[in-house]
Every structure is written in C-alpha cells, then in structure tokens.
Write a protein that holds these residues in place. Structure first.
Motif, PDB file in Angstrom:
ATOM      1  N   LEU A  95      29.766   5.229 -25.706  1.00  0.00           N
ATOM      2  CA  LEU A  95      29.780   6.679 -25.898  1.00  0.00           C
ATOM      3  C   LEU A  95      31.233   7.108 -26.078  1.00  0.00           C
ATOM      4  CD1 LEU A  95      28.398   9.418 -25.955  1.00  0.00           C
ATOM      5  CD2 LEU A  95      28.476   9.443 -23.446  1.00  0.00           C
ATOM      6  N   LEU A  96      31.616   7.410 -27.311  1.00  0.00           N
ATOM      7  CA  LEU A  96      33.005   7.699 -27.634  1.00  0.00           C
ATOM      8  C   LEU A  96      33.394   9.142 -27.320  1.00  0.00           C
ATOM      9  CD1 LEU A  96      33.236   5.857 -31.087  1.00  0.00           C
ATOM     10  CD2 LEU A  96      33.965   5.013 -28.840  1.00  0.00           C
ATOM     11  N   SER A  97      32.504  10.092 -27.597  1.00  0.00           N
ATOM     12  CA  SER A  97      32.825  11.505 -27.347  1.00  0.00           C
ATOM     13  C   SER A  97      31.544  12.304 -27.187  1.00  0.00           C
ATOM     14  CB  SER A  97      33.665  12.090 -28.496  1.00  0.00           C
ATOM     15  OG  SER A  97      32.900  12.142 -29.686  1.00  0.00           O
ATOM     16  N   SER A  98      31.703  13.466 -26.618  1.00  0.00           N
ATOM     17  CA  SER A  98      30.545  14.351 -26.414  1.00  0.00           C
ATOM     18  C   SER A  98      31.035  15.788 -26.313  1.00  0.00           C
ATOM     19  CB  SER A  98      29.808  13.957 -25.130  1.00  0.00           C
ATOM     20  OG  SER A  98      28.782  14.873 -24.843  1.00  0.00           O
ATOM     21  N   GLU A  99      30.338  16.685 -26.986  1.00  0.00           N
ATOM     22  CA  GLU A  99      30.676  18.104 -26.910  1.00  0.00           C
ATOM     23  C   GLU A  99      29.414  18.932 -27.183  1.00  0.00           C
ATOM     24  OE1 GLU A  99      32.278  18.541 -31.523  1.00  0.00           O
ATOM     25  OE2 GLU A  99      33.696  18.511 -29.856  1.00  0.00           O
ATOM     26  N   PRO A 100      29.363  20.141 -26.646  1.00  0.00           N
ATOM     27  CA  PRO A 100      28.172  20.979 -26.857  1.00  0.00           C
ATOM     28  C   PRO A 100      28.001  21.339 -28.331  1.00  0.00           C
ATOM     29  CG  PRO A 100      29.512  21.817 -25.049  1.00  0.00           C
ATOM     30  CD  PRO A 100      30.340  20.782 -25.753  1.00  0.00           C
ATOM     31  N   GLU A 101      26.777  21.541 -28.736  1.00  0.00           N
ATOM     32  CA  GLU A 101      26.504  21.990 -30.098  1.00  0.00           C
ATOM     33  C   GLU A 101      27.056  23.390 -30.285  1.00  0.00           C
ATOM     34  OE1 GLU A 101      22.572  21.406 -32.559  1.00  0.00           O
ATOM     35  OE2 GLU A 101      22.399  23.268 -31.399  1.00  0.00           O
ATOM     36  N   PRO A 102      27.793  23.659 -31.362  1.00  0.00           N
ATOM     37  CA  PRO A 102      28.376  24.991 -31.555  1.00  0.00           C
ATOM     38  C   PRO A 102      27.305  26.028 -31.859  1.00  0.00           C
ATOM     39  CG  PRO A 102      28.741  23.630 -33.496  1.00  0.00           C
ATOM     40  CD  PRO A 102      28.152  22.731 -32.461  1.00  0.00           C
ATOM     41  N   PRO A 103      27.512  27.282 -31.490  1.00  0.00           N
ATOM     42  CA  PRO A 103      26.552  28.339 -31.836  1.00  0.00           C
ATOM     43  C   PRO A 103      26.352  28.416 -33.342  1.00  0.00           C
ATOM     44  CG  PRO A 103      28.166  29.131 -30.250  1.00  0.00           C
ATOM     45  CD  PRO A 103      28.662  27.797 -30.727  1.00  0.00           C
ATOM     46  N   LEU A 104      25.137  28.671 -33.752  1.00  0.00           N
ATOM     47  CA  LEU A 104      24.789  28.670 -35.169  1.00  0.00           C
ATOM     48  C   LEU A 104      25.623  29.674 -35.960  1.00  0.00           C
ATOM     49  CD1 LEU A 104      22.867  27.531 -37.325  1.00  0.00           C
ATOM     50  CD2 LEU A 104      21.278  29.371 -36.749  1.00  0.00           C
ATOM     51  N   GLU A 105      25.873  30.838 -35.353  1.00  0.00           N
ATOM     52  CA  GLU A 105      26.586  31.886 -36.091  1.00  0.00           C
ATOM     53  C   GLU A 105      28.052  31.528 -36.364  1.00  0.00           C
ATOM     54  OE1 GLU A 105      26.232  33.079 -31.710  1.00  0.00           O
ATOM     55  OE2 GLU A 105      24.920  32.315 -33.316  1.00  0.00           O
ATOM     56  N   THR A 106      28.571  30.488 -35.714  1.00  0.00           N
ATOM     57  CA  THR A 106      29.962  30.079 -35.956  1.00  0.00           C
ATOM     58  C   THR A 106      30.078  29.092 -37.108  1.00  0.00           C
ATOM     59  OG1 THR A 106      29.876  28.217 -34.397  1.00  0.00           O
ATOM     60  CG2 THR A 106      30.468  30.387 -33.505  1.00  0.00           C
ATOM     61  N   LEU A 107      28.939  28.622 -37.632  1.00  0.00           N
ATOM     62  CA  LEU A 107      28.959  27.628 -38.704  1.00  0.00           C
ATOM     63  C   LEU A 107      29.017  28.307 -40.065  1.00  0.00           C
ATOM     64  CD1 LEU A 107      26.197  25.165 -37.424  1.00  0.00           C
ATOM     65  CD2 LEU A 107      28.675  24.974 -37.122  1.00  0.00           C
ATOM     66  N   THR A 108      29.733  27.692 -40.987  1.00  0.00           N
ATOM     67  CA  THR A 108      29.759  28.188 -42.361  1.00  0.00           C
ATOM     68  C   THR A 108      28.456  27.798 -43.067  1.00  0.00           C
ATOM     69  OG1 THR A 108      30.739  26.159 -43.261  1.00  0.00           O
ATOM     70  CG2 THR A 108      32.255  27.858 -42.412  1.00  0.00           C
ATOM     71  N   LEU A 109      28.213  28.424 -44.211  1.00  0.00           N
ATOM     72  CA  LEU A 109      27.021  28.093 -44.986  1.00  0.00           C
ATOM     73  C   LEU A 109      27.032  26.620 -45.387  1.00  0.00           C
ATOM     74  CD1 LEU A 109      26.716  31.251 -47.257  1.00  0.00           C
ATOM     75  CD2 LEU A 109      25.074  30.494 -45.537  1.00  0.00           C
ATOM     76  N   HIS A 110      28.186  26.116 -45.750  1.00  0.00           N
ATOM     77  CA  HIS A 110      28.294  24.705 -46.135  1.00  0.00           C
ATOM     78  C   HIS A 110      27.944  23.795 -44.960  1.00  0.00           C
ATOM     79  CE1 HIS A 110      29.745  21.125 -48.165  1.00  0.00           C
ATOM     80  NE2 HIS A 110      30.448  20.833 -47.080  1.00  0.00           N
ATOM     81  N   GLN A 111      28.419  24.136 -43.766  1.00  0.00           N
ATOM     82  CA  GLN A 111      28.114  23.326 -42.591  1.00  0.00           C
ATOM     83  C   GLN A 111      26.622  23.378 -42.257  1.00  0.00           C
ATOM     84  OE1 GLN A 111      30.963  25.285 -39.993  1.00  0.00           O
ATOM     85  NE2 GLN A 111      32.248  23.427 -39.902  1.00  0.00           N
ATOM     86  N   ARG A 112      26.048  24.563 -42.348  1.00  0.00           N
ATOM     87  CA  ARG A 112      24.604  24.695 -42.091  1.00  0.00           C
ATOM     88  C   ARG A 112      23.800  23.831 -43.060  1.00  0.00           C
ATOM     89  NH1 ARG A 112      22.965  30.943 -40.691  1.00  0.00           N
ATOM     90  NH2 ARG A 112      24.697  31.452 -39.297  1.00  0.00           N
ATOM     91  N   LEU A 169      15.206  23.461 -40.096  1.00  0.00           N
ATOM     92  CA  LEU A 169      14.978  24.872 -40.435  1.00  0.00           C
ATOM     93  C   LEU A 169      15.893  25.805 -39.650  1.00  0.00           C
ATOM     94  CD1 LEU A 169      11.075  24.866 -40.645  1.00  0.00           C
ATOM     95  CD2 LEU A 169      12.668  25.190 -42.549  1.00  0.00           C
ATOM     96  N   GLU A 170      16.275  25.392 -38.446  1.00  0.00           N
ATOM     97  CA  GLU A 170      17.173  26.233 -37.650  1.00  0.00           C
ATOM     98  C   GLU A 170      18.518  26.414 -38.351  1.00  0.00           C
ATOM     99  OE1 GLU A 170      17.614  24.928 -33.629  1.00  0.00           O
ATOM    100  OE2 GLU A 170      15.453  24.540 -33.367  1.00  0.00           O
ATOM    101  N   PHE A 171      18.950  25.408 -39.075  1.00  0.00           N
ATOM    102  CA  PHE A 171      20.256  25.457 -39.736  1.00  0.00           C
ATOM    103  C   PHE A 171      20.167  26.013 -41.163  1.00  0.00           C
ATOM    104  CE2 PHE A 171      20.745  22.361 -36.377  1.00  0.00           C
ATOM    105  CZ  PHE A 171      21.986  22.669 -35.845  1.00  0.00           C
ATOM    106  N   LEU A 172      19.039  25.777 -41.830  1.00  0.00           N
ATOM    107  CA  LEU A 172      18.895  26.229 -43.218  1.00  0.00           C
ATOM    108  C   LEU A 172      18.404  27.674 -43.250  1.00  0.00           C
ATOM    109  CD1 LEU A 172      17.321  22.988 -44.700  1.00  0.00           C
ATOM    110  CD2 LEU A 172      19.707  23.752 -44.852  1.00  0.00           C
ATOM    111  N   ASP A 173      19.190  28.550 -42.667  1.00  0.00           N
ATOM    112  CA  ASP A 173      18.835  29.963 -42.556  1.00  0.00           C
ATOM    113  C   ASP A 173      20.120  30.775 -42.704  1.00  0.00           C
ATOM    114  OD1 ASP A 173      17.870  32.470 -41.924  1.00  0.00           O
ATOM    115  OD2 ASP A 173      16.579  31.742 -40.320  1.00  0.00           O
ATOM    116  N   ASP A 174      20.014  31.898 -43.414  1.00  0.00           N
ATOM    117  CA  ASP A 174      21.209  32.721 -43.621  1.00  0.00           C
ATOM    118  C   ASP A 174      21.373  33.784 -42.542  1.00  0.00           C
ATOM    119  OD1 ASP A 174      19.002  34.183 -44.374  1.00  0.00           O
ATOM    120  OD2 ASP A 174      20.035  35.240 -45.989  1.00  0.00           O
ATOM    121  N   HIS A 175      20.587  33.711 -41.492  1.00  0.00           N
ATOM    122  CA  HIS A 175      20.669  34.716 -40.430  1.00  0.00           C
ATOM    123  C   HIS A 175      22.067  34.717 -39.805  1.00  0.00           C
ATOM    124  CE1 HIS A 175      19.394  37.329 -37.182  1.00  0.00           C
ATOM    125  NE2 HIS A 175      19.918  36.486 -36.310  1.00  0.00           N
ATOM    126  N   GLY A 176      22.650  35.888 -39.714  1.00  0.00           N
ATOM    127  CA  GLY A 176      23.945  36.030 -39.065  1.00  0.00           C
ATOM    128  C   GLY A 176      25.134  35.751 -39.970  1.00  0.00           C
TER     129      GLY A 176
END
Length: 330
Positions: A112-129, A160-167
């Motif tokens: 296990l090299l690294s671990s971090e919480p999943e970022p809030p969806l609204e902080t992601l760019t459209l490209h990242q989503r 589907l949670e990520f492929l959404d333009d909400h926010g």
C-alpha cells in the motif's frame, strides 16, 4: 519474523482470502472505503508471474480482483503483505486466458503505497469527471463480460456519479468550450445508462432496467439500444404488449438488420395473438354465447299433439286408398 496470519475463510475445503504481513507500515493509517489508494502488486501462479501492476483505485469499487479489495482496508500505509486468493475472489471458473487457468488460486505480494480520501465531486473538473467515470464504466464492462452482473451494476452506478454536470460552473470566457465538454460528458452518461440496463436485465431487475432505459430515451428518443431493451423489458414483464410491439417496430425501422429485435417482435406478436384469442373466449363465456343449446324437457300436452298429427296422417292415407279402390275407372 512474520506477523500472525490474518485470514478470511468462507467455505470448508478451500482458501478464499488469506494474507500475512511481510513488512509493517505506519500505525493507524488504514484506508476507508472509497479512499483512493495507490498499490503495487505482483500475482503468481506457482512461481510464474501472471498479474502485476501499480494502480490508483477506489477501495470497494471492484477496480481490482475482489481478494485485494477485501484486504486493503486491513493494511496500514507502506505495509507489505502476502495474500493468497482462492478462485472465487480471483479469476473464478473462467480464469484469464492465456496465463491464468480456470479455478486458479493465486499468491500476491501487495504494497500500500499511498491513501487519501476521495475528493468532493464539485471540486473535480469536467475532464476529471469524464476520465474517472469512463474508467469505472470500463471496469463495469469487464465484469459484465465475465457474467458478474452484480459487480457490473455497482461499477456503472459509480460511473454515473461522475458523469454528471451537477455543480459545474462555467465562466463566460470559456462558455462554448464548457458546453461542449458537458455535452460529451452527458453522451458518456447515456452509454452508461444503456449498459446499466443490460446488466439489470441479466439479473431480472426489470423495474430498475426500465428506469435506466427511460433515462436514455428522455435524452435520445431514437436510441436503438434503449428502444430495443425497453421493448424486451416490457415483454419480460408481461405488461403493455402493444407498447412493446410499437417500440420493437420502431427499432427495426431505425435498424432493419437487428435480428434480436425481429425475434423479440415475433414473440410479442405471437403473445398478442394468443392473448386476443383468450380474451374473446372469456367474453363469450361472460355473455353466454358459447353455451350449447339446452334440450327442453318433454311435456304431456306436446306428446298428445305429436301423436294426434301421426294418427291424422295415417287416417288420410287410408281414406285415399279406399277411394282409389272404389272409384277407380273400370
């Protein structure tokens, strides 16, 4: 000296998941579900390496074999472990050709090299989503191809949670570019809904499948896959046969060579014909039009009249014979 073995055993005569710590990590740094973990792993069958990589995954999202998904929440950061995974939570009865045969038990070295919480969806760019959503869709396709439709559904729902333009907020400067990205994102979302419906149909979850195809048809009324799947779902549910026939006919107008749609349409037409015949039979029964004519009981008065007519006829014949005998020309 190795730490005590930690094992998960489901069954009696085979190993499901068993892991042993090789190198301890940082205390109290175990990741949580959906945390993004970077892991390095090497899987061996006997002494041959058959599976290896270094990947970033969400724990519990079925992005690696289930055996590794199970043990990662029990590992600390920078910990190294040896994991034995039975076929049920590795590559199952199908294996993975050409290097992993069916029902193979594999031995993994995992770090296990690294671990971090999943970022809030609204902080992601459209490209990242789009990138994350499509990665999860592809993992869903992997499980679907292996006939593990439950895990496929899990992956599609996460996609589907990520492929959404909400926010998503767009500035006037890059408004056109943002609208194009949103359109591309929603196109991918429609594909996932179609795939989700296919997986739901495989486990006979017809009501959720109907919701999935309706989500597609609201955006694309002429989507051939969604039209066909909705028609098939209605056929499987035994409801709205006329609507199902209409949908399959529309599918064939858009895609005349769709053999599956032709077969489903023929089945529905045959069902409709059978249902119509049964309904007619039921209506006749309700109205009493198919009852055999009832035989009326005989009555004394009717019998007297009948015999009177017979005697009268006989008397008339006798009179004619006598008349002929006595009045015939000589």
């Amino acid at each position: 000296m190795h730490n005590p073995v930690k094992a998960y055993c489901m069954g009696t005569s085979f190993i499901v998941v068993c892991f042993q710590i090789i190198k301890t990590g940082k205390p109290d740094t175990r990741p949580q579900r959906l945390d993004i973990c970077t892991i390095k792993y090497v899987g061996k069958l006997d002494d041959k390496i058959v599976d290896e990589g270094e990947v970033a995954i969400n724990i519990g999202d079925a992005e690696v074999i289930q055996g590794l998904d199970f043990v990662l929440p029990l590992m600390d950061l920078e910990e190294e472990a040896e994991v034995i995974v039975g076929p049920r939570f590795a590559f199952g009865s199908e294996g993975r050709q050409p290097d992993i045969p069916p029902d193979a038990t594999l031995r993994y070295s995992v770090t296990l090299l690294s671990s971090e919480p999943e970022p809030p969806l609204e902080t992601l760019t459209l490209h990242q989503r789009k990138e994350i959503g499509n990665r999860k869709k592809e993992r869903g396709n992997y499980w679907y191809s292996r006939k593990n439709h439950t895990l496929a559904i899990q992956c599609y729902r996460r996609a589907l949670e990520f492929l959404d333009d909400h926010g998503v907020l767009s500035s006037e400067e890059n408004k056109d570019e943002t609208e194009e990205e949103i359109h591309s994102l929603l196109e991918d979302r429609i594909k996932v809904y179609n795939n989700l419906a296919a997986a739901q149909m495989k486990i006979k979850a017809f009501d959720p499948a109907l919701q999935s195809v309706d989500n597609v048809l609201r955006c694309q009324p002429n989507n051939v896959k969604a039209l066909f799947r909705k028609g098939k779902v209605l056929a499987e549910k035994g409801e709205k046969t006329d609507e199902g026939i209409s949908l399959l006919k529309k599918t064939l107008i858009l895609d005349p060579d769709n053999v599956q749609a032709k077969n489903e349409l023929n089945l529905l037409l045959a069902k409709q014909k059978k249902d119509t015949a049964q309904q007619r039979k039921l209506y006749k029964k309700m109205l009493g039009t198919n009852k055999p004519a009832e035989k009326r009981p005989s009555s004394p008065t009717r019998d007297v009249r009948r015999w009177g007519m017979v005697v009268g006829c006989v008397g008339a014949i006798f009179s004619m014979i006598v008349a002929y005998k006595w009045y015939k020309p000589v």
